[in-house]
Structures are given as structure tokens and as C-alpha cells.
Design a protein around this motif. Structure first.
Motif, mmCIF file in Angstrom:
data_model
loop_
_atom_site.group_PDB
_atom_site.id
_atom_site.type_symbol
_atom_site.label_atom_id
_atom_site.label_comp_id
_atom_site.label_asym_id
_atom_site.label_seq_id
_atom_site.Cartn_x
_atom_site.Cartn_y
_atom_site.Cartn_z
ATOM 1 N N LYS A 182 -55.861 -52.018 -83.980
ATOM 2 C CA LYS A 182 -56.418 -52.190 -82.638
ATOM 3 C C LYS A 182 -56.244 -53.632 -82.157
ATOM 4 C CE LYS A 182 -60.723 -51.499 -80.034
ATOM 5 N NZ LYS A 182 -62.149 -51.112 -80.132
ATOM 6 N N THR A 183 -56.452 -54.591 -83.051
ATOM 7 C CA THR A 183 -56.276 -55.997 -82.694
ATOM 8 C C THR A 183 -54.818 -56.285 -82.370
ATOM 9 O OG1 THR A 183 -58.103 -56.507 -84.195
ATOM 10 C CG2 THR A 183 -56.806 -58.364 -83.404
ATOM 11 N N ALA A 184 -53.900 -55.638 -83.088
ATOM 12 C CA ALA A 184 -52.473 -55.762 -82.759
ATOM 13 C C ALA A 184 -52.206 -55.253 -81.350
ATOM 14 C CB ALA A 184 -51.632 -54.993 -83.777
ATOM 15 N N ALA A 185 -52.824 -54.124 -80.994
ATOM 16 C CA ALA A 185 -52.670 -53.574 -79.638
ATOM 17 C C ALA A 185 -53.238 -54.532 -78.595
ATOM 18 C CB ALA A 185 -53.338 -52.211 -79.539
ATOM 19 N N GLU A 186 -54.388 -55.130 -78.918
ATOM 20 C CA GLU A 186 -54.994 -56.096 -77.994
ATOM 21 C C GLU A 186 -54.116 -57.337 -77.834
ATOM 22 O OE1 GLU A 186 -59.665 -54.860 -78.905
ATOM 23 O OE2 GLU A 186 -58.797 -56.655 -79.843
ATOM 24 N N ALA A 187 -53.280 -57.623 -78.851
ATOM 25 C CA ALA A 187 -52.368 -58.765 -78.789
ATOM 26 C C ALA A 187 -51.039 -58.400 -78.139
ATOM 27 C CB ALA A 187 -52.125 -59.309 -80.195
ATOM 28 N N GLY A 188 -50.908 -57.134 -77.684
ATOM 29 C CA GLY A 188 -49.706 -56.732 -76.953
ATOM 30 C C GLY A 188 -48.847 -55.686 -77.611
ATOM 31 N N ALA A 189 -49.141 -55.315 -78.861
ATOM 32 C CA ALA A 189 -48.340 -54.290 -79.541
ATOM 33 C C ALA A 189 -48.595 -52.916 -78.921
ATOM 34 C CB ALA A 189 -48.679 -54.257 -81.029
ATOM 35 N N SER A 190 -47.580 -52.070 -78.948
ATOM 36 C CA SER A 190 -47.729 -50.667 -78.549
ATOM 37 C C SER A 190 -47.932 -49.866 -79.829
ATOM 38 C CB SER A 190 -46.480 -50.175 -77.807
ATOM 39 O OG SER A 190 -46.296 -50.894 -76.609
ATOM 40 N N ALA A 191 -49.142 -49.312 -80.018
ATOM 41 C CA ALA A 191 -49.476 -48.623 -81.264
ATOM 42 C C ALA A 191 -49.845 -47.182 -80.962
ATOM 43 C CB ALA A 191 -50.629 -49.330 -81.966
ATOM 44 N N LEU A 192 -49.356 -46.263 -81.817
ATOM 45 C CA LEU A 192 -49.607 -44.842 -81.577
ATOM 46 C C LEU A 192 -49.730 -44.092 -82.893
ATOM 47 C CD1 LEU A 192 -49.812 -42.951 -79.054
ATOM 48 C CD2 LEU A 192 -47.429 -42.329 -79.496
ATOM 49 N N ASN A 193 -50.835 -43.358 -83.048
ATOM 50 C CA ASN A 193 -50.965 -42.462 -84.193
ATOM 51 C C ASN A 193 -50.401 -41.091 -83.833
ATOM 52 O OD1 ASN A 193 -53.009 -41.777 -82.403
ATOM 53 N ND2 ASN A 193 -54.666 -41.843 -83.891
ATOM 54 N N TYR A 194 -50.258 -40.241 -84.821
ATOM 55 C CA TYR A 194 -49.690 -38.898 -84.656
ATOM 56 C C TYR A 194 -48.322 -38.936 -83.983
ATOM 57 C CZ TYR A 194 -54.229 -37.409 -86.259
ATOM 58 O OH TYR A 194 -55.357 -37.239 -87.024
#
Length: 550
Positions: A182-194
Motif C-alpha cells: 500500500k505504501t508503494a502505491a501511495e508512492a506512485g506504484a501501480s499495484a494489483l492483486n488477483y
């Protein structure tokens, strides 16, 4: 519902962004290693994508012993660099996620006929304190037999000769992993489960340039392109590697571990305990009104997606407990829950099982796919740094140094335990009308950290709708975890976001009917999907207390 950057209701937006962008780094695998790499890369200013075929931490990263080890056991192998690194990393993880990482006193009893005696334990703990940079107030203490038995009356009086006490750190491994992602996403990463990688895309020079991914929630296929692709799929790294090219040289060997959970009143230890039993290390860790015990370790070659605790493993651990605590008569019926997981060890053709490596290693195929395997929860930041250093050398580029040693994780915005306690007290006063006890508020803070007020706001919104307090509170958690933590299934909620499956199975059974109904409404499940989710959850409830014949 407001759309958030790390939310299940944002999935379509995330998929479109992944398709449209060209990334510097694409990470395959949403365990602690992959999430850590995504966070490190994003905080260095790189454009990052992270995909996980199941849920974040759904593999090894939610099935560990839930300890941020300082590396004490590596002293036996004279592995001093590992002790030094993991000890210092432990302090960093603690500072960056105080709501999820807690110092605990660990009692190490000296047991007759085991490998430690008073001299070697004292020497080992002293060396450990120095190598690991242990704070003065947390350095070890050695106790005589008389004092040891007074401090822990349950110990076997015939075999325990004394003890050493030192500080370890306990964690919620699945939430730690999720908060890193989640912190990676807040830093700009696009993260997706499933989102499962199904095949690699390659250019004219046969170099990997992207992947085809399957969104198992939206039932769509999409492509992601990137300059560098990192395979951090944990025990599944070889399955990913085989989609690139046949495996040569080093390969994964899987080791299985199990943990059993009991009511604390049935195993009322005075503190956490780490003891040797015929050379094996067994941990006994009290958590609230429960005590969990583990682990066994054995090579594993069966279904990686449905790992069971075997009766023989239960029998073994019960025997260990009986030898250490002869007055505690535990049986299989006393087990309130359990978990089993696998971790990858690194094998090499021509080497024996005794030569399996427990260290992390990076290797790259001739197509440019970078794979990292092995390692431990405590060392996730260093593993990420090593991957980025490898990419830097491979590409002949200069990257900023890692910044994650000072990046507070989502929910971890506290500089001290007193600050966190003050926050809990403040919330208790602000939301007194919800009739939550100070202990209940603190438990939420130890789960959601500095994000807890968002949850309490949701509880307030439901306060007039529900007369049953537990139903109100659990449904608020459902809303919060879908909206802010990318929950997409019942098991995401009950296992990896709340740990109710592991430590409060009765609560799972009580709340399942209304939680399933609420999630079906929010996530727009049809009746068939809702029934499938209920069936899967009921299977896992049964599995937690039912053990297979080996």
C-alpha cells in the motif's frame, strides 16, 4: 464510496493505467519480497507496477512464525554477517511500522542434552547483542535454574537448567506485507492483486519486455510492458521462470512449516518462549487470549495452493510441548486454529538436501528476467536494495540510494510508542459514543495504526443502523478493508487483513452470514459468486481444525 488508490473499487482504473504506461520495473509477486521491491523502486522515483496472482501475502508472507527475528539462530552456523544485518534491519522495521511490530521478551531455556549450556548461551547472547546493535535496555539477562522456574512455573523441572532472556519482535506478517504494498502505491506504484502473469512478451532480441496478465476479478486479459521485469514469486518463482525458459542450475526446494493455536488459558505461559527440542527450535508465543506454537520443517512437494497440517505434525508438536511443559495436558481437541505454509530454499544440481541455502539469491536468465528467491521476512528491505543494485549494474544506470530505511509505512506514522498510545487515548475520547473500550480501540490501532480514525468514522456511520455492536464493528472493518486495503474476497478479510481465521475462529463463524451478504452488495457479487465465497470460507474454517493423515 470514495475511490482510493489502494481500493478494490479502483481496480478498473489500475488495470487501464497498467496497460497505458510503460514501466521502469514490473514486479511479479505480492509477498513481502515483491512488495518491498516495489516500495524501494517507487521511492527512488521509478515508475513501478506490481502484480500478484492471488492476494497480497497470500503465500509464505502470511504463514510465517510472525516474528521479526534478530538472527540469533544464525549464530550456531557462525553466520555473523546475517546476524548483524537482520538485527539492524529489525530496528528499522520496528521504527517504520510500530503499530505492527512489537518488542516481546523471549525466554530461551537451557534444556538438558540440547546444544546450549550456560557458557555458550551467555557467549551467544552477548555476541548477538553486539552484532545486532541491540539497545542497552534490551540486552539479554541470564537466569539461574531457581529463578527460571520461578519466572516460568510451567517448565519441566527435571530438564530445564536455567535460561536467557532477550528481546524479539512479533509482527502481523500479512498486514506488514499489505502495508508495504500500500505504501508503494501511495508512492506512485501501480499495484494489483488477483492479477496473474500468464506469459512473457519478448522483443526481437528475445529479451523480456512485458507480460500478459489475467485479471481474475474483472475477468479480462491485459498487457504490461516494462524495461526490467523482476520475478519475486516466492515458492512459485520456478513456475514463473518456466514461462520464460527451461530452468538450469539453481532451483527451488520447498520447506513446509506449521503452527498450532490454543486458548491462552490452556497454554498460559508467562512470556514468549523459544526452546530446543532434539536440536529443533520451537516457538511458543502468547497473543491476547491465544497462544500459538511452531514450527516443524519438512521438505514439501504436494499442492502448493492448498497446504494442510498433518496429524503427524500435530502429534510431534504436542510431544514437544509435553516434554517442555509436562503439567500442561494438551490434545488435538484443544487446537483452536492452525496454519501451514511453505518457503523456498535454494537447491543446486549435484548438491545434497543438507546443502540447501536459506539465504536470498538473485539470478538472471539470458532473456533478462531477474529472479530473487529465498530470504526471510526480516530482510525484505535489504533484498529489495540488492535487486535494485543488480538492475542498476545491469542497465549501466545510476539510481538514487534506497530511502526505505526512513519511510514510515501506511498506518505507521508514529515516532514513539507513547505517541501511538496517546493517539489511541485521543480516539477513545473522541469516539466515546461508540461504547468501545480503551482495549478495543488499542487493538484497532495495533491493526490499522494511524489510519484507525477512518475505521472509527465508518463505525460511527453504521452506529444507528445496527443494534448488535459486534456486527456494526465487523461490517465497518469490511467497508474499510475493501475501500482502503484492496480486499476482494472473504478470505482476504478474515485471514490476511484481520487474522480472525487464525486467532478468533468463533467470531468468523458468527459473522460469516452478514459479512458475506455485505461484501456481495459492495462488490456486486451474484448469488452464485456469494455462495462460492461462503463455501470456500467454510472449507477454510474446517481445514483450520482438521488434520490430514500424512
Amino acid at each position: 464510496m470514495k475511490t482510493e488508490i489502494f481500493s478494490t473499487v479502483s481496480r478498473e482504473t489500475i488495470v487501464k493505467r497498467m496497460e497505458a504506461d510503460h514501466f521502469d520495473v514490473l514486479v511479479i509477486g505480492g509477498g513481502i519480497t515483491g512488495s518491498g521491491i516495489a516500495l524501494d523502486a517507487a521511492t527512488r522515483g521509478l515508475k513501478v507496477a506490481l502484480i500478484e496472482r492471488n492476494d497480497f501475502a497470500s503465500g509464505t508472507s502470511s504463514r510465517s512464525g510472525k516474528l521479526i527475528h534478530g538472527g540469533l539462530k544464525y549464530l550456531q552456523n557462525l553466520d555473523f554477517p546475517v546476524v548483524k544485518e537482520t538485527g539492524r534491519e529489525r530496528a528499522i522495521v520496528y521504527n517504520n511500522a510500530r503499530h505492527l511490530v512489537y518488542p516481546i521478551k523471549m525466554n530461551f531455556p537451557l534444556v538438558k542434552k540440547e546444544s546450549y549450556n550456560l557458557v555458550t548461551l551467555k557467549a551467544g547472547l552477548t555476541l548477538y547483542d553486539r552484532l545486532a546493535g541491540v539497545k542497552k535496555e534490551e540486552r539479554h539477562t541470564i537466569y539461574s535454574k531457581k529463578t527460571t522456574l520461578k519466572r516460568e512455573p510451567l517448565f519441566n523441572k527435571d530438564t530445564v537448567q536455567g535460561s536467557g532472556e532477550y528481546v524479539e519482535y512479533r509482527t502481523d506478517d500479512s498486514r506488514l506485507t499489505m502495508e508495504v504494498a500500500k505504501t508503494a502505491a501511495e508512492a506512485g506504484a501501480s499495484a494489483l492483486n488477483y492479477a496473474e502473469m500468464t506469459e512473457f512478451l519478448k522483443n526481437e532480441q528475445n529479451q523480456v519486455k512485458g507480460v500478459v496478465a489475467r485479471d481474475h476479478i474483472g475477468e479480462q486479459t491485459f498487457t504490461i510492458t516494462a524495461k526490467h521485469i523482476v520475478n519475486a514469486a516466492g515458492p512459485w518463482v520456478d513456475k514463473v521462470r518456466k514461462k520464460d525458459r527451461p530452468i538450469e542450475g539453481k532451483y527451488m526446494v520447498l520447506a513446509k512449516g506449521i503452527h498450532l493455536v490454543f486458548q491462552y488459558r490452556d497454554l498460559p505461559v508467562s512470556s514468549s518462549i523459544y526452546f530446543q527440542h532434539k536440536g529443533r527450535m520451537i516457538a511458543v508465543i502468547p497473543v491476547g487470549d491465544r497462544t500459538y506454537v511452531g514450527s516443524t520443517e519438512s521438505l514439501y512437494s504436494q499442492n502448493m495452493d492448498d497446504i494442510h497440517v498433518n496429524k503427524s505434525e500435530v502429534t510431534y508438536l504436542l510431544g514437544c510441548l509435553h516434554d517442555m511443559f509436562p503439567d500442561v495436558n494438551l490434545t488435538e481437541k484443544d487446537i483452536t486454529s492452525s496454519w501451514a505454509g511453505i518457503r523456498p530454499l535454494i537447491g543446486e544440481q549435484g548438491k545434497s538436501p543438507s546443502e540447501l541455502s536459506r539465504h536470498d539469491e538473485i539470478f538472471e536468465s539470458d532473456t533478462g528476467l531477474v529472479t530473487i528467491a529465498g530470504g526471510k521476512l526480516t530482510g525484505y528491505r535489504k533484498m529489495a536494495d540488492r535487486v535494485l543494485t543488480h538492475i542498476e549494474a545491469k542497465a549501466g544506470i545510476h539510481l538514487n540510494g534506497t530511502q526505505t530505511d526512513t519511510v514510515k509505512l501506511s498506518g505507521g506514522k508514529f515516532d514513539s510508542n507513547e505517541e501511538m498510545n496517546h493517539y489511541a487515548r485521543k480516539l477513545h475520547g473522541m469516539y466515546h459514543d461508540l461504547e468501545l473500550t480503551a482495549e478495543e480501540i488499542m487493538n484497532y490501532v495495533l491493526r490499522y495504526g494511524s489510519n484507525t480514525e477512518k475505521l472509527l468514522h465508518l463505525i460511527s456511520e453504521l452506529n444507528t443502523t445496527y443494534t448488535d455492536k459486534e456486527e456494526r464493528d465487523v461490517l465497518a472493518e469490511v467497508h474499510y478493508t475493501i475501500q482502503h486495503e484492496m480486499v476482494a474476497s472473504l478470505i482476504d478479510f478474515y485471514d490476511r487483513r484481520t487474522s480472525y481465521l487464525l486467532f478468533n475462529l468463533e467470531k468468523v463463524k458468527r459473522s460469516l452470514p452478514y459479512v458475506a451478504k455485505e461484501m456481495a452488495t459492495i462488490l456486486q457479487w451474484d448469488s452464485a459468486k456469494e455462495e462460492e465465497e461462503r463455501r470456500e470460507m467454510n472449507y477454510l474454517i474446517t481445514k483450520a481444525v482438521t488434520f490430514k493423515e500424512a
